[in-house]
Design a protein around this motif. Structure first.
Motif, PDB file in Angstrom:
ATOM      1  N   ASN A   1      -4.685   3.686  -7.707  1.00 31.03           N
ATOM      2  CA  ASN A   1      -5.104   3.585  -9.336  1.00 31.03           C
ATOM      3  C   ASN A   1      -4.529   4.573  -9.712  1.00 31.03           C
ATOM      4  OD1 ASN A   1      -6.588   2.302 -11.489  1.00 31.03           O
ATOM      5  ND2 ASN A   1      -7.482   4.291 -11.601  1.00 31.03           N
ATOM      6  N   ASP A   2      -4.277   5.901  -9.528  1.00 31.17           N
ATOM      7  CA  ASP A   2      -3.720   7.088 -10.006  1.00 31.17           C
ATOM      8  C   ASP A   2      -2.279   7.006  -9.974  1.00 31.17           C
ATOM      9  OD1 ASP A   2      -6.211   8.080 -10.478  1.00 31.17           O
ATOM     10  OD2 ASP A   2      -5.928   9.577  -8.897  1.00 31.17           O
ATOM     11  N   ALA A   3      -1.519   6.295  -8.789  1.00 27.12           N
ATOM     12  CA  ALA A   3      -0.272   6.120  -8.734  1.00 27.12           C
ATOM     13  C   ALA A   3       0.241   4.663  -9.338  1.00 27.12           C
ATOM     14  CB  ALA A   3       0.030   6.171  -7.370  1.00 27.12           C
ATOM     15  N   GLY A   4      -0.662   4.045  -9.818  1.00 25.75           N
ATOM     16  CA  GLY A   4      -0.096   2.449 -10.405  1.00 25.75           C
ATOM     17  C   GLY A   4       0.314   1.668  -9.454  1.00 25.75           C
ATOM     18  N   MET A   5      -0.044   1.656  -8.249  1.00 26.07           N
ATOM     19  CA  MET A   5       0.163   0.980  -6.986  1.00 26.07           C
ATOM     20  C   MET A   5      -0.462  -0.434  -7.222  1.00 26.07           C
ATOM     21  SD  MET A   5       0.569   3.839  -4.098  1.00 26.07           S
ATOM     22  CE  MET A   5       1.182   2.754  -2.935  1.00 26.07           C
ATOM     23  N   ASP A   6       0.426  -1.457  -6.860  1.00 25.69           N
ATOM     24  CA  ASP A   6      -0.395  -2.650  -6.671  1.00 25.69           C
ATOM     25  C   ASP A   6      -0.561  -3.183  -5.043  1.00 25.69           C
ATOM     26  OD1 ASP A   6      -0.140  -3.376  -9.261  1.00 25.69           O
ATOM     27  OD2 ASP A   6       1.579  -4.299  -9.074  1.00 25.69           O
ATOM     28  N   TYR A   7       0.032  -2.271  -4.157  1.00 25.40           N
ATOM     29  CA  TYR A   7      -0.047  -2.490  -2.583  1.00 25.40           C
ATOM     30  C   TYR A   7       0.127  -0.992  -1.969  1.00 25.40           C
ATOM     31  CZ  TYR A   7       0.638  -4.607   1.888  1.00 25.40           C
ATOM     32  OH  TYR A   7       0.516  -5.078   3.183  1.00 25.40           O
ATOM     33  N   TYR A   8      -0.772  -0.945  -0.947  1.00 23.85           N
ATOM     34  CA  TYR A   8      -0.677   0.251  -0.215  1.00 23.85           C
ATOM     35  C   TYR A   8      -0.522  -0.036   1.314  1.00 23.85           C
ATOM     36  CZ  TYR A   8      -2.260   4.471   2.217  1.00 23.85           C
ATOM     37  OH  TYR A   8      -2.400   5.558   3.209  1.00 23.85           O
ATOM     38  N   GLN A   9       0.315   0.791   1.972  1.00 25.24           N
ATOM     39  CA  GLN A   9       0.538   0.240   3.246  1.00 25.24           C
ATOM     40  C   GLN A   9      -0.231   1.297   4.093  1.00 25.24           C
ATOM     41  OE1 GLN A   9       4.424  -0.145   4.564  1.00 25.24           O
ATOM     42  NE2 GLN A   9       4.106  -1.461   6.532  1.00 25.24           N
ATOM     43  N   TYR A  10      -0.737   0.863   5.273  1.00 24.50           N
ATOM     44  CA  TYR A  10      -1.611   1.700   6.188  1.00 24.50           C
ATOM     45  C   TYR A  10      -0.707   2.916   6.574  1.00 24.50           C
ATOM     46  CZ  TYR A  10      -4.499   3.095  10.050  1.00 24.50           C
ATOM     47  OH  TYR A  10      -4.952   3.858  11.193  1.00 24.50           O
ATOM     48  N   THR A  11      -1.275   4.106   6.562  1.00 21.05           N
ATOM     49  CA  THR A  11      -0.629   5.404   6.919  1.00 21.05           C
ATOM     50  C   THR A  11       0.664   5.672   6.170  1.00 21.05           C
ATOM     51  OG1 THR A  11       0.704   4.188   8.891  1.00 21.05           O
ATOM     52  CG2 THR A  11      -1.520   4.797   9.384  1.00 21.05           C
ATOM     53  N   SER A  12       0.984   4.968   5.254  1.00 21.17           N
ATOM     54  CA  SER A  12       2.191   5.336   4.513  1.00 21.17           C
ATOM     55  C   SER A  12       2.019   6.834   3.821  1.00 21.17           C
ATOM     56  CB  SER A  12       2.376   4.197   3.366  1.00 21.17           C
ATOM     57  OG  SER A  12       1.347   4.260   2.288  1.00 21.17           O
ATOM     58  N   ASN A  13       0.666   7.303   3.784  1.00 18.57           N
ATOM     59  CA  ASN A  13       0.544   8.590   3.168  1.00 18.57           C
ATOM     60  C   ASN A  13      -0.132   9.262   4.413  1.00 18.57           C
ATOM     61  OD1 ASN A  13      -0.571  10.937   2.012  1.00 18.57           O
ATOM     62  ND2 ASN A  13      -0.405   9.985  -0.162  1.00 18.57           N
ATOM     63  N   PRO A  14       0.523  10.119   5.004  1.00 18.30           N
ATOM     64  CA  PRO A  14      -0.154  10.771   6.294  1.00 18.30           C
ATOM     65  C   PRO A  14      -1.193  11.828   5.826  1.00 18.30           C
ATOM     66  CG  PRO A  14       2.377  10.542   6.418  1.00 18.30           C
ATOM     67  CD  PRO A  14       1.932  10.257   5.071  1.00 18.30           C
ATOM     68  N   GLU A  15      -0.845  12.566   4.737  1.00 19.10           N
ATOM     69  CA  GLU A  15      -1.954  13.409   4.152  1.00 19.10           C
ATOM     70  C   GLU A  15      -3.127  12.685   3.798  1.00 19.10           C
ATOM     71  OE1 GLU A  15      -2.646  17.138   0.788  1.00 19.10           O
ATOM     72  OE2 GLU A  15      -0.772  15.903   1.240  1.00 19.10           O
ATOM     73  N   LEU A  16      -3.261  11.643   3.141  1.00 17.39           N
ATOM     74  CA  LEU A  16      -4.307  10.912   2.794  1.00 17.39           C
ATOM     75  C   LEU A  16      -5.098  10.211   4.249  1.00 17.39           C
ATOM     76  CD1 LEU A  16      -6.178   9.776   0.578  1.00 17.39           C
ATOM     77  CD2 LEU A  16      -4.559   7.789   0.333  1.00 17.39           C
ATOM     78  N   GLN A  17      -4.254   9.913   4.882  1.00 17.76           N
ATOM     79  CA  GLN A  17      -4.580   9.158   6.164  1.00 17.76           C
ATOM     80  C   GLN A  17      -5.525  10.302   7.067  1.00 17.76           C
ATOM     81  OE1 GLN A  17      -4.762   5.910   6.966  1.00 17.76           O
ATOM     82  NE2 GLN A  17      -5.537   6.323   8.857  1.00 17.76           N
ATOM     83  N   GLU A  18      -4.896  11.398   7.197  1.00 20.23           N
ATOM     84  CA  GLU A  18      -5.508  12.633   7.708  1.00 20.23           C
ATOM     85  C   GLU A  18      -7.202  12.717   7.090  1.00 20.23           C
ATOM     86  OE1 GLU A  18      -6.376  15.672  10.518  1.00 20.23           O
ATOM     87  OE2 GLU A  18      -4.614  14.183  10.437  1.00 20.23           O
ATOM     88  N   LYS A  19      -7.260  12.694   5.994  1.00 21.84           N
ATOM     89  CA  LYS A  19      -8.334  12.842   5.363  1.00 21.84           C
ATOM     90  C   LYS A  19      -9.334  11.731   5.396  1.00 21.84           C
ATOM     91  CE  LYS A  19     -10.250  13.575   0.406  1.00 21.84           C
ATOM     92  NZ  LYS A  19     -10.154  14.068  -1.000  1.00 21.84           N
ATOM     93  N   VAL A  20      -9.046  10.427   5.282  1.00 23.22           N
ATOM     94  CA  VAL A  20     -10.057   9.352   5.305  1.00 23.22           C
ATOM     95  C   VAL A  20      -9.862   8.537   6.355  1.00 23.22           C
ATOM     96  CG1 VAL A  20      -9.810   9.199   2.886  1.00 23.22           C
ATOM     97  CG2 VAL A  20      -8.269   7.670   4.102  1.00 23.22           C
ATOM     98  N   GLY A  21      -8.915   8.676   7.330  1.00 29.90           N
ATOM     99  CA  GLY A  21      -8.953   7.828   8.653  1.00 29.90           C
ATOM    100  C   GLY A  21      -9.769   8.374   9.737  1.00 29.90           C
ATOM    101  N   HIS A  22     -10.443   7.250  10.484  1.00 29.66           N
ATOM    102  CA  HIS A  22     -11.377   7.340  11.574  1.00 29.66           C
ATOM    103  C   HIS A  22     -10.710   8.025  12.638  1.00 29.66           C
ATOM    104  CE1 HIS A  22     -14.590   6.915  14.127  1.00 29.66           C
ATOM    105  NE2 HIS A  22     -14.038   6.081  14.829  1.00 29.66           N
TER     106      HIS A  22
END
Length: 389
Positions: free
Chosen positions: A358-379
């Motif tokens: 939403n903040d980046a105005g994205m229509d599609y997000y690919q898994y692990t494309s943001n490593p920093e975010l993935q580190e935060k929310v990934g299981h």
């Protein structure tokens, strides 16, 4: 006559003096035999033989007289096993809560009773893999967020398989207090600005595991803005149709905060909500017939319950048993058949993915494309092993 000629001649018969001496000797021997020998024997038995026998045979009797047995065994959610309160009534489990499918991990509780005089000890316990198969499923999480004067709707798939709903129909209700209401559903064209492409139900595209999509957006109508400027709020819902069922999900409350459009409580998704042993299972490197050691030793006195938490690194369907070696004898619990689904994201963390889109105005997000975010929310299954949960 010389006195030497006065010889005393003893006639056959007993000599009174010798007889007295002999009698005293016999009495002394009899006394020694009767009393001292018994005392000596008792002394030897009491101080040497009996303790020696007890030392040799005591451990044998304490370990082999009486027995240790499994009184009950069942699976449960690992978060329930973590709670020490769940051990209070472990002998009276709620079997109605026993399932064959769990999320993140699964605990197996084995209850023991011991009638031995000594404390039994369990060692060299193992998890025996009878069969293991890959398993995957989509877990779709729905989120609704505001960006400027636009309301965006997202699907984030925390599962490990592609999936999409059959259809999503958006619904709106008005409320003046912000509390739940039984108000009738508002016509959508009264809530949203005219959109010729808004044909319900919406047909979102399939979402791969770990990915996210924006599947719809709208701008509130002039009536909706006026209603919210007067302090009113609009509740947003979605009627989600799947192949086997339909559900109405609450997406959030649309309102104005300091003149800015916001969605309160936005987000909806699947309603999923002292460990002795953790067993980490690398699914791709595990096969039928494998024996995985459980690195634990515990004591059993009267009663005990042992929880073993199975933590696979990816979704799988397992058939397995547990073996406990107790004082040299093996006791087996199971077999069990359990499906463990391992989502790619932690509970409720898919909202972070939607916020990022939403903040980046994205229509599609690919898994692990943001490593920093993935580190935060990934299981990360290792966190369960380390006792983070």
């Amino acid at each position: 006559m010389s006195t030497e000629d006065n010889k005393i001649i003893h006639f056959p018969g007993s000599d009174p003096e010798n007889e007295k001496i002999t009698s005293k000797k016999q009495l002394l021997k009899s006394f020694i035999h009767k009393h001292l020998s018994k005392s000596f024997i008792a002394f030897v038995l009491g101080t040497i033989l009996i303790p020696a026998i007890g030392f040799v045979l005591g451990p044998y009797f304490s370990k082999n007289i009486g027995r240790t047995k499994i009184t009950d065994t069942y699976t449960l959610n690992y978060t329930s096993a973590v709670s020490s309160a769940s051990l209070v009534n472990y002998n009276e489990p709620d079997h109605s809560s026993v399932r064959e499918k769990y999320t993140f991990a699964c605990a197996v509780r084995t209850c023991f009773s011991c009638s031995k005089t000594s404390i039994a000890q369990a060692t060299d316990n193992t998890l025996n893999i009878l069969s293991i198969h890959d398993y995957s499923e989509p877990v779709l999480n729905y989120h609704c967020l505001a960006n400027g004067n636009t309301v965006n709707f997202y699907i984030v798939n925390s599962g490990d398989a592609a999936g999409c709903p059959e259809g999503v129909t958006l619904l709106a209700k008005q409320t003046d207090t912000g509390s739940p209401t039984d108000s009738p559903v508002l016509p959508w064209d009264k809530v949203a600005k005219s959109d010729p492409d808004a044909a319900f139900p919406l047909k979102p595209a399939p979402v791969e595991g770990g990915d996210g999509i924006k599947y719809y957006s709208f701008e509130p109508s002039d009536w909706a803005f006026s209603f919210m400027q007067d302090g009113g709020q609009i509740e947003l819902y979605g009627k989600v149709e799947n192949k086997t069922e339909s559900a109405e999900l609450f997406f959030g409350i649309m309102c104005l905060y300091e003149g800015r459009l916001i969605i309160e409580g936005g987000g909806a998704g699947p309603g999923d909500s002292n460990i002795l042993n953790y067993v980490y299972i690398p699914v791709d490197h595990t096969s039928a017939g494998d024996i995985i050691p459980i690195h634990s030793t515990f004591l059993i006195q009267d009663r005990a319950a042992a929880d073993t938490v199975l933590i696979p690194d990816k979704s799988c369907r397992l058939k397995y048993s547990l073996t406990y070696k107790i004082d040299g004898k093996e006791l087996t619990a199971g077999p069990f058949t359990t499906t463990i689904h391992v989502p790619l994201y932690e509970n409720m963390s898919t909202l972070n993915i939607a916020n990022y889109m939403n903040d980046a105005g994205m229509d599609y997000y690919q898994y692990t494309s943001n490593p920093e975010l993935q580190e935060k929310v990934g299981h990360d299954p290792v966190r369960i092993v380390e006792g983070y949960y």
